[in-house]
Every structure is written in C-alpha cells, then in structure tokens.
Design an enzyme around this catalytic site. Sequence first.
Site, PDB file in Angstrom:
ATOM      1  N   LEU A  13       0.812  -1.211   0.000  1.00 14.57           N
ATOM      2  CA  LEU A  13       0.000   0.000   0.000  1.00 14.57           C
ATOM      3  C   LEU A  13       0.846   1.262   0.000  1.00 14.57           C
ATOM      4  O   LEU A  13       0.482   2.255  -0.640  1.00 14.57           O
ATOM      5  CB  LEU A  13      -0.929   0.005   1.223  1.00 14.57           C
ATOM      6  CG  LEU A  13      -2.120  -0.944   1.175  1.00 14.57           C
ATOM      7  CD1 LEU A  13      -2.788  -1.026   2.542  1.00 14.57           C
ATOM      8  CD2 LEU A  13      -3.129  -0.489   0.121  1.00 14.57           C
ATOM      9  N   ASP A  53      13.384   3.533   9.973  1.00 11.46           N
ATOM     10  CA  ASP A  53      12.866   2.444  10.791  1.00 11.46           C
ATOM     11  C   ASP A  53      12.038   3.080  11.892  1.00 11.46           C
ATOM     12  O   ASP A  53      12.581   3.742  12.781  1.00 11.46           O
ATOM     13  CB  ASP A  53      14.025   1.633  11.378  1.00 11.46           C
ATOM     14  CG  ASP A  53      13.566   0.474  12.251  1.00 11.46           C
ATOM     15  OD1 ASP A  53      12.375   0.417  12.594  1.00 11.46           O
ATOM     16  OD2 ASP A  53      14.416  -0.363  12.599  1.00 11.46           O
ATOM     17  N   ASN A  79       2.148   4.698   7.393  1.00 13.55           N
ATOM     18  CA  ASN A  79       1.683   3.465   6.758  1.00 13.55           C
ATOM     19  C   ASN A  79       2.359   2.211   7.308  1.00 13.55           C
ATOM     20  O   ASN A  79       1.762   1.136   7.287  1.00 13.55           O
ATOM     21  CB  ASN A  79       1.928   3.553   5.240  1.00 13.55           C
ATOM     22  CG  ASN A  79       1.735   2.228   4.544  1.00 13.55           C
ATOM     23  OD1 ASN A  79       0.621   1.740   4.393  1.00 13.55           O
ATOM     24  ND2 ASN A  79       2.845   1.614   4.116  1.00 13.55           N
ATOM     25  N   TYR A 160      -3.154  -7.262  16.520  1.00 16.45           N
ATOM     26  CA  TYR A 160      -3.296  -6.321  15.409  1.00 16.45           C
ATOM     27  C   TYR A 160      -4.490  -5.381  15.589  1.00 16.45           C
ATOM     28  O   TYR A 160      -4.330  -4.150  15.529  1.00 16.45           O
ATOM     29  CB  TYR A 160      -3.386  -7.080  14.085  1.00 16.45           C
ATOM     30  CG  TYR A 160      -3.469  -6.185  12.878  1.00 16.45           C
ATOM     31  CD1 TYR A 160      -2.349  -5.502  12.414  1.00 16.45           C
ATOM     32  CD2 TYR A 160      -4.674  -6.018  12.199  1.00 16.45           C
ATOM     33  CE1 TYR A 160      -2.426  -4.679  11.303  1.00 16.45           C
ATOM     34  CE2 TYR A 160      -4.760  -5.200  11.089  1.00 16.45           C
ATOM     35  CZ  TYR A 160      -3.631  -4.527  10.646  1.00 16.45           C
ATOM     36  OH  TYR A 160      -3.721  -3.696   9.539  1.00 16.45           O
ATOM     37  N   LYS A 164      -4.389  -1.212  16.222  1.00 16.50           N
ATOM     38  CA  LYS A 164      -5.030  -0.246  15.335  1.00 16.50           C
ATOM     39  C   LYS A 164      -6.115   0.560  16.055  1.00 16.50           C
ATOM     40  O   LYS A 164      -6.360   1.729  15.719  1.00 16.50           O
ATOM     41  CB  LYS A 164      -5.599  -0.950  14.101  1.00 16.50           C
ATOM     42  CG  LYS A 164      -4.525  -1.519  13.173  1.00 16.50           C
ATOM     43  CD  LYS A 164      -3.571  -0.438  12.667  1.00 16.50           C
ATOM     44  CE  LYS A 164      -2.618  -0.962  11.609  1.00 16.50           C
ATOM     45  NZ  LYS A 164      -1.712   0.081  11.081  1.00 16.50           N
ATOM     46  N   THR A 193      -1.549  -8.006   0.520  1.00 13.76           N
ATOM     47  CA  THR A 193      -0.186  -7.514   0.714  1.00 13.76           C
ATOM     48  C   THR A 193       0.607  -8.548   1.500  1.00 13.76           C
ATOM     49  O   THR A 193       0.068  -9.536   2.001  1.00 13.76           O
ATOM     50  CB  THR A 193      -0.167  -6.184   1.505  1.00 13.76           C
ATOM     51  OG1 THR A 193      -0.629  -6.428   2.846  1.00 13.76           O
ATOM     52  CG2 THR A 193      -1.045  -5.137   0.848  1.00 13.76           C
TER      53      THR A 193
END
Length: 235
Positions: A13, A53, A79, A160, A164, A193
């Site tokens: 992305l 990084d 991102n 995850y 988020k 991805t």
Amino acid sequence: MTTTLITGANKGLGFETARRLIAAGHTVYLGSRDAGRGRRAAEHLGARLVRLDVTDDASVAAAVRTVEADGGLDVLVNNAGIEERGDQNAVIGAAQVTADLMRTTFETNVFGTVRVTHAFLPLLLRSTAPVIVNVSSGLASLTEVTTPGTPRYAYPGVAYPASKAAVNMVTVQFAKAFPGMRINAVEPGYTATDLNGRTGTQTVEQGAEIIVRMAQLGPDGPTGGYFDADGPIPW
C-alpha cells in the site's frame, strides 16, 4: 509543491500510495527500513529515498534532518505496520497471544506512529496545509468487531486490532491538539499484501484509494475522523 513522507513505502500500500501521489504532483519521500529495497522502489517511482525504521529513535531523527534539509514537509502518511501470524499464515488468537507478541506489534503500529509523528511535528507545523494520514484497519472498529455475522466479528486476532484501535485514539487526540492540521485514520480494506500473506480480497490499487484521497485534503477537509473508501465508518 506538496512534499509527502510515506513510511513503509517500498512495497504494498505504501508503494502504491507513493506512485499515485507522485502522479498527482507530490514530491514523495519513500520511507523504507531496508535501504536496498527502498532505493530500488524509489528509483522505479521517481521518489526520494529516506531510510526510516519507525521503531528506532536515531533512524527517525536522521530522517527528519534529511527532509528538513531539503525544505520541509506537508503530508505524513503513517503506513508502516505489521501483523504477527503463526504457522501457515494463521492468525494468532486469544489463546496463543502473548505479552511479547503484543509488545512487538505495538512497537511498530502504535509507538512507531507516535514516534514518527512527534518527530516530524515541527516540520508539519511550518506547512500552510499540513496533513497526517494514519493507516488503521476496519478491525479497529469496536462497533464492527462486536457485530455478529460480520467478517470483522469472525476475526480471532488480538494484537493487530488492538494496536489499530490505539492508532485510532492517537489520531483523535492529535487532531484535537492540532486543529490547524487535517489528521485522520483510514481503513484501506482487506488488501492483498505481504502483511497478510497476500490473502486479501482486493488489490493495492483499491486499498490505496482512501489513503491517497485523505493525503490530498485541503485546509477545509475533515479532521479527527475514521474513513474507508465509502466515507466515515463507526468507531
């Protein structure tokens, strides 16, 4: 000329977002942890490489110096992100998740977002139209993951979506603190991805749509929101 930095942009992305924004006239800094891969991606796109990084303070500070020396920054796209998976690309659920796994995921997805945002704030505050886009996920929506019968309800992972959801809160609080900026979280959708072992159901071209759109907001655009390609989504 709008100058944009995209973290984690040597593939997926981030790469597609860089390609689209360059086509729209942006000068793009392609942030990449791996200098070799980043260089190849930047040369292919006509972007400027900056080794970055998001988990390393020194790396981020060096990236700030590079971008500042070249003139400044208008748009930051956070991102870079990871999703830890187990054997055969299996999502790690509640029975297997550990504090160490959570810490690793948060180090990139949450602390990395805050580290980069904090470091680049002085440059963004000098812009006449500063924008921050935080790449979140529909899995961060408490409304969605608590609605039975939906794909997000069925997702068993912990680290995850928790990371988020934290990114969403960071987005809201930064947007309130800096009302002169346009700061939003976006949900690209389930995109094929490397992050998910290419199991996603849509292309990077489709997934990048909302990122690119929000990266091009003007001063009258929304801020403190959570969006997918169809518009606002529930927290």
